[in-house]
Design a protein around this motif. Structure first.
Motif, PDB file in Angstrom:
ATOM      1  N   THR A   1      -7.187  -8.421   7.920  1.00 27.85           N
ATOM      2  CA  THR A   1      -7.086  -9.722   8.714  1.00 27.85           C
ATOM      3  C   THR A   1      -7.272 -10.864   7.257  1.00 27.85           C
ATOM      4  O   THR A   1      -6.382 -11.776   7.284  1.00 27.85           O
ATOM      5  CB  THR A   1      -8.162 -10.146   9.696  1.00 27.85           C
ATOM      6  OG1 THR A   1      -8.111  -9.052  10.707  1.00 27.85           O
ATOM      7  CG2 THR A   1      -7.999 -11.431  10.093  1.00 27.85           C
ATOM      8  N   VAL A   2      -8.372 -10.879   6.714  1.00 28.77           N
ATOM      9  CA  VAL A   2      -8.332 -11.569   5.589  1.00 28.77           C
ATOM     10  C   VAL A   2      -7.474 -11.470   4.640  1.00 28.77           C
ATOM     11  O   VAL A   2      -6.699 -12.387   3.870  1.00 28.77           O
ATOM     12  CB  VAL A   2      -9.725 -11.380   4.655  1.00 28.77           C
ATOM     13  CG1 VAL A   2      -9.785 -12.081   3.427  1.00 28.77           C
ATOM     14  CG2 VAL A   2     -10.951 -11.504   5.683  1.00 28.77           C
ATOM     15  N   GLY A   3      -6.827 -10.375   4.448  1.00 32.18           N
ATOM     16  CA  GLY A   3      -5.553 -10.013   3.369  1.00 32.18           C
ATOM     17  C   GLY A   3      -4.534 -10.668   3.825  1.00 32.18           C
ATOM     18  O   GLY A   3      -3.648 -11.304   3.203  1.00 32.18           O
ATOM     19  N   THR A   4      -4.506 -10.750   5.207  1.00 33.47           N
ATOM     20  CA  THR A   4      -3.187 -11.460   5.811  1.00 33.47           C
ATOM     21  C   THR A   4      -3.301 -13.063   5.682  1.00 33.47           C
ATOM     22  O   THR A   4      -2.228 -13.582   5.279  1.00 33.47           O
ATOM     23  CB  THR A   4      -3.072 -11.161   7.340  1.00 33.47           C
ATOM     24  OG1 THR A   4      -2.741  -9.730   7.546  1.00 33.47           O
ATOM     25  CG2 THR A   4      -1.690 -11.842   7.913  1.00 33.47           C
ATOM     26  N   LEU A   5      -4.354 -13.507   5.767  1.00 31.98           N
ATOM     27  CA  LEU A   5      -4.727 -14.790   5.560  1.00 31.98           C
ATOM     28  C   LEU A   5      -4.451 -15.120   3.853  1.00 31.98           C
ATOM     29  O   LEU A   5      -3.752 -16.100   3.537  1.00 31.98           O
ATOM     30  CB  LEU A   5      -6.119 -15.345   5.865  1.00 31.98           C
ATOM     31  CG  LEU A   5      -6.505 -16.530   5.468  1.00 31.98           C
ATOM     32  CD1 LEU A   5      -5.827 -17.569   6.475  1.00 31.98           C
ATOM     33  CD2 LEU A   5      -7.913 -16.825   5.958  1.00 31.98           C
ATOM     34  N   VAL A   6      -4.610 -14.239   2.935  1.00 38.08           N
ATOM     35  CA  VAL A   6      -4.302 -14.522   1.561  1.00 38.08           C
ATOM     36  C   VAL A   6      -2.848 -14.691   1.529  1.00 38.08           C
ATOM     37  O   VAL A   6      -2.500 -15.461   0.823  1.00 38.08           O
ATOM     38  CB  VAL A   6      -5.219 -13.537   0.720  1.00 38.08           C
ATOM     39  CG1 VAL A   6      -4.682 -13.656  -0.804  1.00 38.08           C
ATOM     40  CG2 VAL A   6      -6.794 -13.761   0.584  1.00 38.08           C
TER      41      VAL A   6
ATOM     42  N   VAL B   1       6.649 -10.538   5.672  1.00 36.00           N
ATOM     43  CA  VAL B   1       6.807  -9.503   6.553  1.00 36.00           C
ATOM     44  C   VAL B   1       6.493  -7.878   5.919  1.00 36.00           C
ATOM     45  O   VAL B   1       5.790  -7.140   6.545  1.00 36.00           O
ATOM     46  CB  VAL B   1       8.279  -9.425   7.347  1.00 36.00           C
ATOM     47  CG1 VAL B   1       8.411  -8.053   8.238  1.00 36.00           C
ATOM     48  CG2 VAL B   1       8.255 -10.618   8.237  1.00 36.00           C
ATOM     49  N   LEU B   2       7.224  -7.761   4.865  1.00 40.48           N
ATOM     50  CA  LEU B   2       6.929  -6.477   3.867  1.00 40.48           C
ATOM     51  C   LEU B   2       5.544  -6.544   3.806  1.00 40.48           C
ATOM     52  O   LEU B   2       5.005  -5.411   3.695  1.00 40.48           O
ATOM     53  CB  LEU B   2       7.960  -6.589   2.992  1.00 40.48           C
ATOM     54  CG  LEU B   2       9.449  -6.207   3.239  1.00 40.48           C
ATOM     55  CD1 LEU B   2       9.920  -6.426   1.911  1.00 40.48           C
ATOM     56  CD2 LEU B   2       9.687  -4.890   3.751  1.00 40.48           C
ATOM     57  N   GLY B   3       4.944  -7.664   3.143  1.00 40.33           N
ATOM     58  CA  GLY B   3       3.642  -7.534   2.737  1.00 40.33           C
ATOM     59  C   GLY B   3       2.753  -7.187   3.795  1.00 40.33           C
ATOM     60  O   GLY B   3       1.657  -6.517   3.613  1.00 40.33           O
ATOM     61  N   CYS B   4       2.778  -7.816   4.933  1.00 44.47           N
ATOM     62  CA  CYS B   4       2.029  -7.361   6.142  1.00 44.47           C
ATOM     63  C   CYS B   4       2.295  -5.832   6.618  1.00 44.47           C
ATOM     64  O   CYS B   4       1.209  -5.122   6.974  1.00 44.47           O
ATOM     65  CB  CYS B   4       2.391  -8.341   7.494  1.00 44.47           C
ATOM     66  SG  CYS B   4       1.445  -9.686   7.218  1.00 44.47           S
TER      67      CYS B   4
ATOM     68  N   LEU C   1      -0.079  -3.907   4.642  1.00 45.41           N
ATOM     69  CA  LEU C   1      -1.346  -3.685   4.786  1.00 45.41           C
ATOM     70  C   LEU C   1      -1.327  -2.942   6.069  1.00 45.41           C
ATOM     71  O   LEU C   1      -2.728  -2.230   6.310  1.00 45.41           O
ATOM     72  CB  LEU C   1      -1.643  -5.357   5.377  1.00 45.41           C
ATOM     73  CG  LEU C   1      -1.863  -6.474   4.166  1.00 45.41           C
ATOM     74  CD1 LEU C   1      -2.138  -7.741   4.682  1.00 45.41           C
ATOM     75  CD2 LEU C   1      -3.052  -5.977   3.425  1.00 45.41           C
ATOM     76  N   GLY C   2      -0.485  -2.990   6.848  1.00 48.83           N
ATOM     77  CA  GLY C   2      -0.563  -1.757   8.160  1.00 48.83           C
ATOM     78  C   GLY C   2      -0.672  -0.779   7.357  1.00 48.83           C
ATOM     79  O   GLY C   2      -1.456   0.360   7.903  1.00 48.83           O
ATOM     80  N   ALA C   3      -0.055  -0.237   6.352  1.00 48.57           N
ATOM     81  CA  ALA C   3      -0.087   1.149   5.540  1.00 48.57           C
ATOM     82  C   ALA C   3      -1.448   1.490   5.046  1.00 48.57           C
ATOM     83  O   ALA C   3      -1.985   2.622   5.370  1.00 48.57           O
ATOM     84  CB  ALA C   3       0.941   1.304   4.678  1.00 48.57           C
TER      85      ALA C   3
ATOM     86  N   THR D   1      -0.346  -5.163  12.513  1.00 51.80           N
ATOM     87  CA  THR D   1      -0.419  -6.325  11.656  1.00 51.80           C
ATOM     88  C   THR D   1       0.835  -6.919  11.511  1.00 51.80           C
ATOM     89  O   THR D   1       0.988  -7.653  10.411  1.00 51.80           O
ATOM     90  CB  THR D   1      -0.536  -5.588  10.118  1.00 51.80           C
ATOM     91  OG1 THR D   1       0.465  -4.513  10.026  1.00 51.80           O
ATOM     92  CG2 THR D   1      -2.078  -4.829   9.924  1.00 51.80           C
ATOM     93  N   THR D   2       1.853  -6.786  12.350  1.00 55.12           N
ATOM     94  CA  THR D   2       3.040  -7.459  12.411  1.00 55.12           C
ATOM     95  C   THR D   2       2.727  -9.160  12.385  1.00 55.12           C
ATOM     96  O   THR D   2       1.953  -9.519  13.358  1.00 55.12           O
ATOM     97  CB  THR D   2       4.046  -7.125  13.518  1.00 55.12           C
ATOM     98  OG1 THR D   2       4.380  -5.723  13.507  1.00 55.12           O
ATOM     99  CG2 THR D   2       5.236  -7.749  13.482  1.00 55.12           C
ATOM    100  N   PRO D   3       3.232  -9.951  11.484  1.00 56.05           N
ATOM    101  CA  PRO D   3       2.843 -11.292  11.545  1.00 56.05           C
ATOM    102  C   PRO D   3       3.415 -12.215  12.545  1.00 56.05           C
ATOM    103  O   PRO D   3       4.226 -13.148  12.161  1.00 56.05           O
ATOM    104  CB  PRO D   3       3.184 -11.662   9.885  1.00 56.05           C
ATOM    105  CG  PRO D   3       4.545 -10.818   9.810  1.00 56.05           C
ATOM    106  CD  PRO D   3       4.197  -9.637  10.221  1.00 56.05           C
TER     107      PRO D   3
END
Length: 351
Positions: free
Chosen positions: A93-98, A276-279, A282-284, A301-303
């Motif tokens: 979650t924090v990674g998604t925010l970053v 989208v690819l980055g998230c 993160l899902g992987a 983790t889909t944004p």
């Protein structure tokens, strides 16, 4: 006469927004009421610039209703699905925010976009809440609304394809079962009480965007304590709130702001694709760290596009409870951190 004409003018715009929302709903556009209001307000603003504004009290009420809608997503049973995986989920979650912040700063390569506007336009998750609070936190609400929902539309279109082609999901699952919830009257009472108490607490505590965050937190507490008995915001009330937010965004458009949004779209599309690819990456990582299925982690983790994500999860046989838990946790983190991010980014802009 002037007062009567203004009233008829406002009624016509609202009616146009309602009709546009109904047509968009038939086309399965997410947040159709918001889009309908935005389109109606935009057409009106371009035809007669600067002559119509949404009353502040209507905007505050709409923010409160959206806050209650988001807070009502919280359930102990849902959050319990995270269980022993809470630390990897929190880190993702924090990674998604970053990632969102990095994407927002890339968007600043387009002239005329402030740090706060860039960040809010690219925050992954909570499109309705972010759009509703954007203006109060110093962002360009028009840019934020267009780019937030552009990302949602892209995800809604591509997510089922990715789930099937990349993760091997089957599309033969059943539709989600209807929850056993109280009636319309109980939902309306729940909404009014949480919105009223939350708005007052938000004002007394002076938290930023208290009209939205206060009701959101009150509704979450009421849900977690079981006092709501599963009550939810009635659909008609929720759609009315979305319509008001859409109108507020639409009527503030000018020809110049529309051109600014248009010029930003090519860069924004590229950044959204990267986000989208980055998230998905993160899902992987979440799947590897927790042992949950790759499809579950991808959907979790889909944004954006929460309800479309849940529909895909249910129909593909994924763990919808886990997906909802991760999505709701991220939603709360994004919305609660938004005022702090806005203050930090504005401070950096002045340095």
């Amino acid at each position: 006469m002037d007062s009567g004409r203004r009233l008829l003018d406002a009624a016509a715009v609202v009616a146009a927004g309602v009709v546009a929302g109904l047509l968009l709903n038939l086309a399965h556009v997410p947040s159709a009421a918001l889009f309908g209001g935005l389109l109606a307000g935009l057409v009106r603003a371009l035809a007669f610039p600067g002559s119509l504004r949404v009353p502040r009290i209507a905007m505050t009420a709409a923010q409160a209703v959206i806050g209650v809608t988001i807070g009502a997503l919280v359930r102990l049973s849902t959050l319990g699905a995270i269980g022993e995986h809470w630390l990897p989920v929190l880190l993702v979650t924090v990674g998604t925010l970053v990632l969102s912040l990095a994407a927002g700063q890339l968007l600043r390569l387009q002239p005329g976009i402030s740090p706060v506007t860039g960040a809010f336009s690219m925050i992954a998750g909570g499109a309705s809440g972010i759009t509703a609070m954007a203006r109060d936190l110093g962002a360009d609400q028009r840019m934020v609304a267009v780019l937030q929902y552009l990302r949602v539309l892209i995800i809604v279109v591509l997510m089922p394809v990715a789930a099937t082609a990349v993760y091997g999901a089957s599309t033969g699952g059943g539709a989600p079962s209807a929850p056993d919830t109280p009636g319309w009257a109980a939902g309306l009472l729940f909404t009014v009480v949480c919105a009223g108490v939350g708005a007052v607490l938000g004002q007394v505590s002076r938290i930023p965007v208290g009209a939205l965050l206060g009701p959101m937190l009150v509704a979450a507490v009421v849900d977690l304590t079981g006092l709501s008995h599963g009550a939810e915001v009635p659909g008609l009330v929720e759609n009315a709130a979305f319509l008001v937010i859409g109108l507020q965004v639409g009527v503030t458009f000018t020809r110049e702001s529309l051109r600014t949004v248009g010029r930003a779209l090519p860069l924004a599309l590229a950044i959204i694709a990267a986000l989208v690819l980055g998230c998905a990456g993160l899902g992987a990582l979440l799947s590897s760290a927790t042992g949950v299925g790759e499809l579950d982690a991808y959907l979790a983790t889909t944004p954006g596009g929460l309800y479309a994500v849940l529909a895909t999860a249910t129909q593909s046989g994924a763990d919808a409870t886990f997906v909802l838990a991760v999505q709701v946790l991220r939603l709360f983190v994004m919305l609660l951190s938004a005022p702090l991010l806005a203050r930090w980014l504005r401070g950096r802009e002045k340095v």
